[in-house]
Design an enzyme around this catalytic site. Structure first.
Site, PDB file in Angstrom:
ATOM      1  N   ASP A   1       5.277  -0.935  -5.831  1.00 13.08           N
ATOM      2  CA  ASP A   1       5.713  -0.097  -4.708  1.00 13.08           C
ATOM      3  C   ASP A   1       6.871   0.797  -5.138  1.00 13.08           C
ATOM      4  O   ASP A   1       6.889   1.995  -4.866  1.00 13.08           O
ATOM      5  CB  ASP A   1       6.202  -0.952  -3.524  1.00 13.08           C
ATOM      6  CG  ASP A   1       5.043  -1.530  -2.719  1.00 13.08           C
ATOM      7  OD1 ASP A   1       3.892  -1.309  -3.120  1.00 13.08           O
ATOM      8  OD2 ASP A   1       5.308  -2.204  -1.706  1.00 13.08           O
TER       9      ASP A   1
ATOM     10  N   ASP B   1       5.112  -8.089   2.090  1.00 17.50           N
ATOM     11  CA  ASP B   1       4.485  -6.797   1.992  1.00 17.50           C
ATOM     12  C   ASP B   1       3.420  -6.632   3.074  1.00 17.50           C
ATOM     13  O   ASP B   1       2.441  -7.383   3.113  1.00 17.50           O
ATOM     14  CB  ASP B   1       3.857  -6.694   0.599  1.00 17.50           C
ATOM     15  CG  ASP B   1       3.335  -5.305   0.320  1.00 17.50           C
ATOM     16  OD1 ASP B   1       4.000  -4.340   0.735  1.00 17.50           O
ATOM     17  OD2 ASP B   1       2.267  -5.186  -0.288  1.00 17.50           O
TER      18      ASP B   1
ATOM     19  N   THR C   1       4.375   0.461   4.692  1.00 14.03           N
ATOM     20  CA  THR C   1       3.187  -0.056   5.384  1.00 14.03           C
ATOM     21  C   THR C   1       3.558  -0.763   6.678  1.00 14.03           C
ATOM     22  O   THR C   1       2.891  -0.579   7.694  1.00 14.03           O
ATOM     23  CB  THR C   1       2.390  -1.024   4.497  1.00 14.03           C
ATOM     24  OG1 THR C   1       3.281  -2.018   3.978  1.00 14.03           O
ATOM     25  CG2 THR C   1       1.757  -0.301   3.339  1.00 14.03           C
ATOM     26  N   THR C   2       4.616  -1.554   6.643  1.00 15.02           N
ATOM     27  CA  THR C   2       5.005  -2.272   7.857  1.00 15.02           C
ATOM     28  C   THR C   2       5.424  -1.284   8.929  1.00 15.02           C
ATOM     29  O   THR C   2       5.047  -1.408  10.103  1.00 15.02           O
ATOM     30  CB  THR C   2       6.170  -3.238   7.559  1.00 15.02           C
ATOM     31  OG1 THR C   2       5.875  -3.930   6.351  1.00 15.02           O
ATOM     32  CG2 THR C   2       6.350  -4.230   8.674  1.00 15.02           C
TER      33      THR C   2
HETATM   34  P1  ADP Z   1       7.917  -1.104   4.956  1.00 14.61           P
HETATM   35  O1  ADP Z   1       6.670  -1.870   4.632  1.00 14.61           O
HETATM   36  O2  ADP Z   1       7.716  -0.258   6.166  1.00 14.61           O
HETATM   37  O3  ADP Z   1       8.483  -0.377   3.803  1.00 14.61           O
HETATM   38  P2  ADP Z   1      10.210  -2.819   4.716  1.00 14.61           P
HETATM   39  O4  ADP Z   1      10.221  -4.277   5.016  1.00 14.61           O
HETATM   40  O5  ADP Z   1      10.282  -2.396   3.302  1.00 14.61           O
HETATM   41  O6  ADP Z   1       8.938  -2.219   5.423  1.00 14.61           O
HETATM   42  O7  ADP Z   1      11.419  -2.179   5.515  1.00 14.61           O
HETATM   43  C1  ADP Z   1      11.683  -0.814   5.475  1.00 14.61           C
HETATM   44  C2  ADP Z   1      12.796  -0.477   6.439  1.00 14.61           C
HETATM   45  O8  ADP Z   1      13.993  -1.161   6.082  1.00 14.61           O
HETATM   46  C3  ADP Z   1      13.116   0.993   6.400  1.00 14.61           C
HETATM   47  O9  ADP Z   1      13.273   1.456   7.721  1.00 14.61           O
HETATM   48  C4  ADP Z   1      14.416   1.052   5.623  1.00 14.61           C
HETATM   49  O10 ADP Z   1      15.207   2.163   5.965  1.00 14.61           O
HETATM   50  C5  ADP Z   1      15.060  -0.233   6.036  1.00 14.61           C
HETATM   51  N1  ADP Z   1      16.084  -0.671   5.093  1.00 14.61           N
HETATM   52  C6  ADP Z   1      15.953  -0.911   3.770  1.00 14.61           C
HETATM   53  N2  ADP Z   1      17.127  -1.285   3.221  1.00 14.61           N
HETATM   54  C7  ADP Z   1      18.036  -1.289   4.218  1.00 14.61           C
HETATM   55  C8  ADP Z   1      19.433  -1.596   4.313  1.00 14.61           C
HETATM   56  N3  ADP Z   1      20.109  -1.977   3.246  1.00 14.61           N
HETATM   57  N4  ADP Z   1      20.014  -1.488   5.524  1.00 14.61           N
HETATM   58  C9  ADP Z   1      19.309  -1.105   6.594  1.00 14.61           C
HETATM   59  N5  ADP Z   1      18.004  -0.827   6.582  1.00 14.61           N
HETATM   60  C10 ADP Z   1      17.367  -0.901   5.419  1.00 14.61           C
END
Ligand code: ADP
Ligand code: MG
Length: 555
Positions: A393, A65, A98-99
């Site tokens: 979240d 996170d 957040t990332t």
């Molecule tokens: P954040 O803290 O920004 O939410 P995450 O590590 O949760 O960071 O990653 C979010 C990103 O991962 C988003 O751009 C989302 O669209 C992408 N994402 C989530 N699940 C998938 C998936 N199954 N395939 C491709 N991208 C994904």
């Protein structure tokens, strides 16, 4: 006012201070901010890796996170702290993304650095970035799709997307289902037919020892406490529950007041008075009709004994937040003074002990009672903590999707579409700001690039494919990180709430602009190290300093 600003004031600096100006200041700040962004980048997306953080006390946190990582690591660079604030704002406003927000801010600054090297003034960049951010938010609105908040299928997909790649991954489908049910349980239709979600009524509680698949959604509250006395009942079917804000003890002031005693009788007398006061309090509880008490403060030994004798279940030092949640669950009142407690204050329901003898399940049964608890289970503390972060979240994200009804295709699809739309928009922007708008567009492409990188795919090939797909009108073409293919990610069930994306854009742009506006750093001490260490020194007694240094050297 501008007159004033132009006149150069004279600044007299202390010998120890450092001053860095103009390009050097920007370079210094940008590199600090980028370092932070880079630290979290590798966690982005389903295939992102986790970070293990060890604090100065040796406590370990394992997380994926963004905001947790940035909060836990000791950052003592003021610019880097601004980036941490981006993550915190994003967490507060959207609960997720957040990332993305932090990585975007870092990339904006990197691109800004290139423009500064080309002699483009930071004010032009700032203006261009603001234009681009406003436009991007509008485009997000345009790209977003309306969903039916009652369409459980799509809402569950949104929950699953936010849980991907986190501790929640393994039991994603099951946990997403629980989250969606929890949000449903606290959603009401407003008069004009809108869905209003009140997450205050959805509590999250954790228990270690079992697996995530044993997590449950329960009506009412879960209180992770023991009875104060072994002889108390632990299951009360027809419970009349008193929520008490004051201790069941003799008041501090009374107990510590100085008394002078001249005979053993007087001492006995004094102690009897104390006992009587405790007896009175217990009777007041009984008179109010309560057979269960959740007390926020302490309970005296004698009172514990008396309560047990009367068959009353009592719990002490219940968390304030739990007492407040119980108030909703039971539709009861919190009593702050037993002298005025009445039957009206007491809430009706049931209390049950769990199998492992660690928790109470409390349910209310009056018309006005509401509230559900997601009881998250996991094998160890680390597992449970990371699960809890993922679940909270997801609750935020699902509640946004339900109340706002607007979602986007994930996997970089929105970002590539935004990049393409901003590039077209840039053509209409005059002057050097145009280059900044283009730089903003480029920054968006960081997201699919990093998603590909973290999944072990070629970022350049991926980006080329994505751009081609979007040029031919496939607005929802994103990267499926599992297959490596570029496809309609929305169809794949990768969906994110529009609100979180719009928020990420704003916070990233604002942070980048904040950093770019600084052209002068005046630091009371060495810039390259923390201000903290030096902070205490100049103010300290001059005589004492040598000694302190010596002591430091000995350890
Ligand atoms: P954040 O803290 O920004 O939410 P995450 O590590 O949760 O960071 O990653 C979010 C990103 O991962 C988003 O751009 C989302 O669209 C992408 N994402 C989530 N699940 C998938 C998936 N199954 N395939 C491709 N991208 C994904
Ligand atoms: Mg996320």
């Amino acid at each position: 006012m501008s007159q004033r600003m132009r006149s150069q004031p004279m600044i007299i600096l202390d010998d120890d201070s450092q001053r860095v100006q103009d390009e050097d200041a920007q370079e210094h700040n940008i590199s600090a901010a980028r370092a932070v962004a880079e630290a979290v980048r590798t966690t982005l997306g389903p295939k992102g890796m986790d970070k293990m953080l060890v604090d100065s006390m040796g406590d370990v946190t394992i997380t994926n996170d963004g905001v947790t990582i940035l909060k836990e690591i000791d950052i003592d660079n003021p610019t880097a702290e601004m980036i941490v604030e981006v993550a915190e704002t994003q967490e507060d406003e959207a609960g997720d993304g957040t990332t993305t927000a932090v990585a975007l801010a870092g990339e904006l600054l990197k691109n800004a650095e290139n423009l500064i090297e080309q002699e483009i003034h930071p004010t032009a960049i700032i203006r261009g970035f603001s234009l681009a951010a406003d436009r991007a938010r509008e485009e997000v609105n345009d790209i977003a799709e309306d969903i039916d908040p009652n369409d459980t299928e799509i809402v569950r997909k949104v929950a699953e997307t936010t849980m991907t790649g986190k501790g929640t991954e393994v039991n994603k489908e099951f946990l997403a289902e629980l989250v969606v049910e929890a949000v449903r349980a606290v959603t009401v239709e407003s008069e004009n037919g809108e869905s209003v979600v009140d997450l205050e009524y959805a509590n999250v509680e954790t228990q270690t020892g079992r697996s995530a698949g044993d997590s449950e959604l329960l009506d009412g509250a879960v209180i992770s406490k023991d009875p104060v006395h072994d002889d108390m009942p632990t299951d009360v079917e027809d419970a009349s529950i008193l929520l008490l804000g004051e201790p069941i003890e003799v008041e501090e002031a009374e107990a510590s007041a100085e008394i002078s005693l001249s005979s053993p009788d007087q001492l006995q007398n004094f102690l009897d008075q104390e006992d009587n006061r405790l007896r009175e309090k217990v009777s007041q509880i009984e008179d109010a009709g309560a057979n269960v008490v959740f007390c926020q403060k302490g309970i005296d030994d004698l009172a514990q004994h008396l309560l047990a004798k009367r068959g009353i279940l009592a719990v002490r030092r219940t968390k304030k937040s739990d007492i407040e949640f119980l108030k909703e669950v039971l539709d009861a009142r919190i009593v702050s003074d037993l002298d005025s407690a009445t039957a009206e204050d007491v809430g009706q329901g049931s209390v049950q002990r769990d199998e492992s003898d660690e928790l109470f399940y409390v349910e209310g049964n009056s018309d006005g009672s509401h509230g559900v608890t997601l009881l998250i289970r996991g094998s160890t503390d680390h597992v449970v903590d990371e699960l809890e972060r993922g679940i909270t979240d997801a609750l935020d994200v699902v509640s946004q999707a339900v109340s706002d009804g607007r979602v986007l295709a994930g996997g970089g699809a929105v970002e590539v579409e935004l990049a393409s739309r901003l590039r077209s928009y840039a053509d209409s922007v005059e002057g050097r700001e145009q280059l900044a708008v283009e730089a903003f567009a480029d920054a968006f492409e960081l997201v699919p690039r990093v998603l590909a990188e973290n999944a072990g795919l070629d970022p350049i090939d991926t980006l080329v494919d994505l751009r081609a797909a979007h040029e031919s009108g496939e607005t929802r073409a994103g990267l499926n990180v599992f297959s490596g293919d570029v496809e309609d990610t929305f169809e794949d069930g990768v969906a994110e709430p529009a609100h979180a994306k719009a928020q990420a854009i704003s916070s990233a742009a604002e942070a980048a602009n904040l950093v770019l506006k600084i052209d002068d750093i005046i630091a009371a001490g060495d810039l390259s190290t923390s201000g903290d260490d030096e902070g205490g020194a100049p103010g300290g007694a001059p005589g004492g300093m040598g000694g302190m240094g010596g002591m430091g050297g000995m350890t």
